[in-house]
Design an enzyme around this catalytic site. Structure first.
Site, PDB file in Angstrom:
ATOM      1  N   ASP A 196     -40.534  17.083  35.129  1.00 14.31           N
ATOM      2  CA  ASP A 196     -39.108  16.992  35.517  1.00 14.31           C
ATOM      3  C   ASP A 196     -38.272  17.005  34.251  1.00 14.31           C
ATOM      4  OD1 ASP A 196     -36.580  16.210  36.879  1.00 14.31           O
ATOM      5  OD2 ASP A 196     -37.929  15.828  38.558  1.00 14.31           O
ATOM      6  N   HIS A 245     -34.878  21.098  37.404  1.00 10.66           N
ATOM      7  CA  HIS A 245     -35.652  19.925  36.959  1.00 10.66           C
ATOM      8  C   HIS A 245     -36.618  20.301  35.830  1.00 10.66           C
ATOM      9  CE1 HIS A 245     -34.269  17.057  40.017  1.00 10.66           C
ATOM     10  NE2 HIS A 245     -34.215  18.102  40.830  1.00 10.66           N
ATOM     11  N   GLU A 309     -32.866  21.228  44.416  1.00  9.11           N
ATOM     12  CA  GLU A 309     -31.724  20.920  43.553  1.00  9.11           C
ATOM     13  C   GLU A 309     -31.585  21.874  42.366  1.00  9.11           C
ATOM     14  OE1 GLU A 309     -31.023  16.199  44.229  1.00  9.11           O
ATOM     15  OE2 GLU A 309     -32.669  16.686  42.889  1.00  9.11           O
TER      16      GLU A 309
END
Ligand code: ACM
Ligand code: ZN
Length: 531
Positions: A196, A245, A309
């Site tokens: 991440d 990420h 995301e």
């Protein structure tokens, strides 16, 4: 030690009234079929009680059975091949039994018999037997077990919890402690979020720079972890989150980000929202190398590729190369590059014999139209997670033929606080409170007609770790809510009930505490009025 005993005594006092002590009182998740046998002679465990089994002598199931009787009755069980034994515990591997996790457990006055088609199924019978001993305290103290018949099988085949060592690293032994708890409640999958913005946690021998500045798991450690989990009927699903990420990756390979973000310093833990550049052809060989490595370490049939995301507006929509690519491909929206991006990644996943998993994203976050963000391949398993979007994800996956795992934040984000003003006290972005009762109220089928939930294959509870610094906080956030989620994954709705769950939960949280597991005692649900 003294304080710890005091806490336990206080809990026994508080919960004493509601904690009936019999052979059902610690069963969790509740088995799906129980034949109660009342008033019959108990099975008595003595030094002469033996194990008979067609499992290999070194089987983990046998070790677990021996541990349980040693710890709870101080009796050492040996394996016997003699036909003259009178008190026998049978562990029987029987491939004819339907269902890889179905087991039967029958206790008569002279035998305990656990039968299943796999080691995992037998292990689940043993876990249920241990909970019988935990619940039936006074019988257990006198080395007796009440007769019962249980035929059990899970509602869902995929029952998962997710750890996030990318945000805060968890040493291998801590992950093992977590696995030790998972198996008690019949979870069969651990998802490891390995990469991440805050960290890259997996050794990739061809790219040693990725791990040079942070904690990480070596390949040998991960292989050992996979073996450890497999003994406990737990598969590990690796997650590499792309194309968003990815700051920890971009800190090593800054030229693989989008051109408009060139001047942004890539600092793991500080920088957010960057993406891999879809138009940079050098991204794909490196990631394909990484995926091949990961596929060789983890035998699970899936690799989770994240896909959540991705802040396209700040990256692909602004990057000159991605804009040119969007135009060249005849797209009218940079979001469409998601399909292009994963189209270059997926062949490697398939070549490695794996299938992809993704967090389900809906175009425009579900506002004004319900389409996938991009065309997920049919054999991808999707996870519903965004608040309020589960009904849409469920419908879209049904229409498109994808299988679905239920991880809705409303019920399954165990990183959210369990009570007002409780943890997390930092990095809390205003997380909604998700109480134990809320988690328990979760029906993974969302009350849909049976034919509308056939594609739902399981549940997943997350423990995103921006605000979870170590294993003690991991377990504090997880328990007892993971007990409620375990029952949602295993037990059919008609066999579930909040009052019954609460009373069965108490002996289990006391067990967790006795094992040194940090949990949150759910004082808010204790009925103090009636004590
Ligand atoms: C997620 O919570 N970003 C899947
Ligand atoms: Zn770009």
């Amino acid at each position: 030690m003294k304080i710890f005993s005091l806490i336990i005594l206080t809990l026994i006092f508080i919960f004493g009234k509601i904690t009936a002590q019999d052979n059902l009182s610690a069963l969790l998740p509740m088995p799906n079929y129980i034949n109660l046998i009342n008033g019959k002679k108990d099975f008595t465990v003595t030094e002469k009680t033996v194990i008979k089994t067609n499992l290999q002598d070194t089987s983990y199931c046998i070790k677990e059975l021996q541990r349980i009787f040693q710890e709870r009755m101080e009796i050492t069980l040996h394996i016997s091949a003699s036909t003259r034994d009178k008190q026998v515990i049978h562990l029987i591997l029987n491939p004819k039994i339907n269902g890889s996790e179905s087991y039967s457990l029958s206790i008569s006055n002279n035998s305990v018999k656990i039968e299943g088609a796999t080691h995992g199924a037998i292990l689940y019978g043993i876990m249920t037997l241990e909970q019988i001993l935990i619940g039936d305290v006074s019988k257990t103290k006198s080395n007796k077990i009440t007769q019962i018949g249980i035929n059990d099988a899970p509602r869902f085949g995929y029952r998962s919890l997710m750890l996030d060592p990318a945000r805060h690293f968890l040493p291998v032994n801590d992950v093992k402690i977590f696995i030790d708890q998972m198996v008690k409640y019949k979870y069969n999958t651990l998802q490891l979020h390995l990469t991440d913005d805050q960290g890259w946690r997996i050794e990739i021998k061809g790219h040693p720079q990725l791990t040079k500045n942070g904690d990480f798991y070596t390949q040998d450690e991960l292989k050992d972890l996979v073996r450890y989990a497999a003994e406990r009927n737990i598969q590990i699903i690796p997650e590499l989150d792309i194309p968003g990420h990815t700051v920890a990756f971009l800190a090593t390979y800054p030229h693989l980000g989008c051109s408009n973000t060139d001047t942004i310093p890539k600092i793991p833990g500080k920088t957010l929202d960057l993406m891999l550049c879809a138009a940079n052809d050098n991204v794909y060989p490196i990631y394909n190398d990484i995926i091949t490595t990961v596929a060789n370490i983890f035998p699970s049939p899936y690799i989770h590729l994240g896909g959540d995301e991705a802040v396209v507006a700040k990256n692909w929509a602004k990057c000159e190369h991605c804009r040119a690519l969007t135009k060249r491909l005849g797209y009218n929206n940079a979001n469409q590059l998601m399909g292009y991006f994963f189209g270059k990644i997926m062949p490697t996943v398939y070549e490695a014999g794996k299938k992809p998993m993704f967090w389900c994203e809906i175009e425009n976050n579900g506002k004004g139209g319900y389409e996938y963000l991009f065309n997920y391949p049919k054999d991808a398993i999707l996870f519903t997670w965004r608040n309020d979007l589960t009904p849409s994800c469920t419908e879209l996956t049904e229409i498109n033929g994808n299988r679905l795992i239920m991880s809705p934040s409303e019920y399954a984000y165990l990183d959210y606080p369990q009570y007002k003003n409780d943890f997390p006290e930092f990095n809390n972005w205003g997380m909604p409170i998700t109480t134990l009762e809320t988690v328990y109220s979760f029906d993974p089928g969302y009350g849909l007609l049976p034919e509308k939930q056939e594609h739902i294959v399981g549940i997943n509870g997350t423990l995103w770790a921006e605000a979870i610094p170590d294993i003690n906080r991991v377990t504090y956030m997880a328990f007892p809510r993971a007990l409620a989620l375990a029952e949602a994954g295993w037990t059919e709705m008609e066999n579930r009930g909040w009052e019954s769950f609460k009373s069965r939960m108490y002996p289990n949280i006391m067990e967790l505490m006795k094992c040194g597991v940090s949990i949150r005692v759910p004082y808010e649900i204790v009925d103090r009025e009636n004590k």
